[in-house]
Design an enzyme around this catalytic site. Structure first.
Site, PDB file in Angstrom:
ATOM      1  NE  ARG A 222      13.561 -11.578  -0.954  1.00 32.52           N
ATOM      2  CZ  ARG A 222      13.083 -11.109   0.225  1.00 32.52           C
ATOM      3  NH1 ARG A 222      12.028 -11.670   0.779  1.00 32.52           N
ATOM      4  NH2 ARG A 222      13.669 -10.105   0.820  1.00 32.52           N
ATOM      5  N   GLY A 243       4.022 -12.944  -9.105  1.00 34.26           N
ATOM      6  CA  GLY A 243       5.398 -13.328  -9.364  1.00 34.26           C
ATOM      7  C   GLY A 243       6.398 -12.210  -9.130  1.00 34.26           C
ATOM      8  CG  HIS A 244      10.452 -13.075 -10.089  1.00 35.35           C
ATOM      9  ND1 HIS A 244      10.133 -14.380 -10.363  1.00 35.35           N
ATOM     10  CD2 HIS A 244      11.094 -12.611 -11.183  1.00 35.35           C
ATOM     11  CE1 HIS A 244      10.563 -14.697 -11.559  1.00 35.35           C
ATOM     12  NE2 HIS A 244      11.153 -13.637 -12.088  1.00 35.35           N
ATOM     13  CG  ASN A 245      11.784  -8.293 -10.415  1.00 32.89           C
ATOM     14  OD1 ASN A 245      12.351  -9.360 -10.292  1.00 32.89           O
ATOM     15  ND2 ASN A 245      12.299  -7.153  -9.976  1.00 32.89           N
ATOM     16  CB  SER A 263       8.983  -9.003 -15.295  1.00 31.70           C
ATOM     17  OG  SER A 263      10.169  -9.275 -14.563  1.00 31.70           O
TER      18      SER A 263
END
Length: 337
Positions: A222, A243-245, A263
């Site tokens: 998330r 991975g996140h974002n 990211s």
């Protein structure tokens, strides 16, 4: 068991039938292992010579391949043998596991959840508060859908998968066994006193588009603040980490054991080979291709093909490898230790 005539198969793939067979076809198989009632395919000229000894009663070939006709063995010529074989495989797909009841009595469904028409929910599933399932969603046994998640029409989620709270999954998706959508992102910082690590909370979610497929044991973390997003039509293999974002465009492909750090941004149609890793905050443009086992630490623009660790233009990487092999040979010839 499903069986088809060669004409029924050709009606689907719409190729050029060069020779015929009276044999009923029981299924597709690879060239070396095909039996007398099976159909196979040849997508490259280097395999054409194997047709003479192949036992299959029919073969699908690319338009640039020429084969000698064999009595009672069919040859179908098409533009793309791989695509045609995918269509043949679709013809032989068997019905999935059968649900005796649409919603199994052992499933736990919160009173506030909305279950669309035609949904099937297997034994041991958990559906939390304010979850919304669209029409025709299928949850196989022991799927967990946590609070305020929404899932679009005709999506299938296989056993053991966990969809964490507030995630959004589109229509016509397939999530394979034991995948996790919406796990906490991996974020830690050293504590000021130097005695440990501080966990960074991730309060965002995951948003997945339509027609996405996510392989077994893959994980999509998330977002820290907003959302990790996966665009329409993306196909993600088994054992993949996102991975996140991170943000994936439309119709990207990620092969097994590859991963995106936090990211990362992928444009449309990006292909990531098996075992490749993309470093945090890297942006890859539309159509970028990343070779297997590569480590990408820099941005690349549209259409780039990259390879190696760290990843560089694939042509430069191949030239470097050739030079290294030459240096090794020269050192051996001069008996350098």
């Amino acid at each position: 068991m499903k069986t088809f005539t060669i004409q029924q198969i050709n009606d689907v793939i719409k190729g050029e039938l060069l020779s015929n067979t009276t044999q009923l076809i029981t299924g597709p198989e690879q060239l070396e292992q095909a039996g007398e009632s099976q159909i196979t395919f040849i997508g490259h000229k280097k395999y054409a010579k194997s047709w003479d000894t192949c036992k299959a009663c029919a073969v699908i070939i690319n338009a640039d391949i020429e084969l000698t006709p064999i009595d009672n063995k069919a040859i179908i010529k098409v533009k793309n043998a791989d695509v045609a074989m995918a269509m043949v495989l679709e013809m032989f797909v068997e019905e999935g596991p059968v649900f005796d009841t649409a919603i199994h009595p052992t499933a736990t469904i919160h009173a506030t959840a909305t279950i669309g028409e035609g949904c099937q929910i297997g034994a041991g599933c958990y559906i939390g508060k304010n979850v919304v399932l669209g029409k025709g969603v299928t949850l196989y046994p022991n799927v967990t859908i946590l609070d305020e998640t929404s899932i679009g029409a005709a999506t299938t989620i296989w056993s053991g998968s966990v969809i964490r709270e507030k995630c959004v999954i589109g229509a016509y998706c397939i999530i394979h066994p034991n995948a996790t959508i919406g796990a906490d992102g991996f974020g830690f910082r050293p504590s000021p006193d130097g005695r440990g690590l501080i966990k960074i909370p991730h309060i965002g979610n995951v948003v997945i588009g339509n027609g996405v497929e996510i392989g077994a044991n893959s994980c999509v973390d998330r977002g820290k603040f907003s959302a990790t997003t996966i665009g329409d039509g993306c196909k993600i293999d088994n054992l993949v980490q996102i991975g996140h974002n991170s943000k994936m465009g439309r119709c990207c492909i990620m092969a097994g054991s590859s991963g995106l750090a936090g990211s990362v941004t992928l444009g449309d149609g990006v292909i990531v080979g098996g075992g490749a890793c993309i470093s945090d905050h890297v942006t890859l443009g539309n159509g970028v291709q990343v070779g297997g086992q590569s480590g990408v630490i820099n941005n690349f623009s549209d259409g780039a093909k990259v390879l190696g660790y760290p990843a560089i233009d694939s042509r430069d990487a191949l030239k470097q490898w050739v030079i290294l092999r030459k240096l090794v040979k020269e050192s051996k010839s001069h008996n350098y230790s």
